[in-house]
Design an enzyme around this catalytic site. Sequence first.
Site, short mmCIF file in Angstrom:
data_model
loop_
_atom_site.label_atom_id
_atom_site.label_comp_id
_atom_site.label_asym_id
_atom_site.label_seq_id
_atom_site.Cartn_x
_atom_site.Cartn_y
_atom_site.Cartn_z
N GLY A 46 0.83 -1.17 0.24
CA GLY A 46 -0.06 -0.07 -0.08
C GLY A 46 0.87 1.31 -0.08
CD GLN A 51 3.53 5.74 2.72
OE1 GLN A 51 2.38 5.40 2.22
NE2 GLN A 51 4.33 5.07 3.21
CB CYS A 91 5.01 1.69 7.32
SG CYS A 91 4.65 3.27 6.33
CG LEU A 92 6.59 0.74 1.25
CD1 LEU A 92 6.06 1.21 -0.05
CD2 LEU A 92 7.77 -0.36 1.13
CG HIS A 133 -0.83 1.40 7.44
ND1 HIS A 133 0.30 0.72 8.03
CD2 HIS A 133 -0.01 2.25 6.47
CE1 HIS A 133 1.29 1.19 7.86
NE2 HIS A 133 1.12 2.10 6.75
CD GLU A 134 -1.29 2.42 2.84
OE1 GLU A 134 -0.68 3.80 2.86
OE2 GLU A 134 -0.51 1.51 2.92
CG HIS A 137 0.38 7.10 5.45
ND1 HIS A 137 1.53 7.41 6.16
CD2 HIS A 137 0.52 5.49 5.50
CE1 HIS A 137 2.42 6.22 6.24
NE2 HIS A 137 1.81 5.20 5.76
NI NI Z 1 2.66 3.26 5.53
#
Ligand code: NI
Length: 167
Positions: A46, A51, A91-92, A133-134, A137
């Site tokens: 995701g 991000q 998470c990236l 989660h997204e 963000h």
């Molecule tokens: Ni993330």
Amino acid sequence: MALLPIIKYPDPRLHKVAKPVAAVTQQTRKLIKDMSETMYAAPGIGLAATQIDVHEQIVVIDVSETHDELRVFINPVILELDGVEESEEGCLSVPGIYETVKRANRVKVQALNENGETFQLEADGLLAVCIQHEIDHLQGKVFVEHLSHLKQTRIRAKLKKQRRETL
Ligand code: NI
């Protein structure tokens, strides 16, 4: 193919609140294409526009093992949350950190797709976790902010050390 740089926690830009997309255009679709390529290349399941330092409400998700079930959420709104589940998240923007987070295990979400059409989706399991989660963000929240302050301090120290070692 355009891979976009992913900003890393604790970069303050991760705390910006994303604005709704006013109109889904060709430019939006180009961004979505770049975002999904960036997500697949990372690799991740995701990615939120936040991000990549674009503060618009756009999320791409693909939780399939075959990487051929891309889901696009523009201006997503959670309509219902149900149940509780604890699962390990990463998470990236927080590389190498995996922590258990408590979230709803079922979610009903409404959003626009890449053609600007409204859809609703009911999800559970990994997809439900990923959607929450997204969307976090987009609201300027990183998953580690669901953890205790002590844990967050430890994670920041660990990431700082990682960065020093890669320089
Ligand atoms: Ni993330």
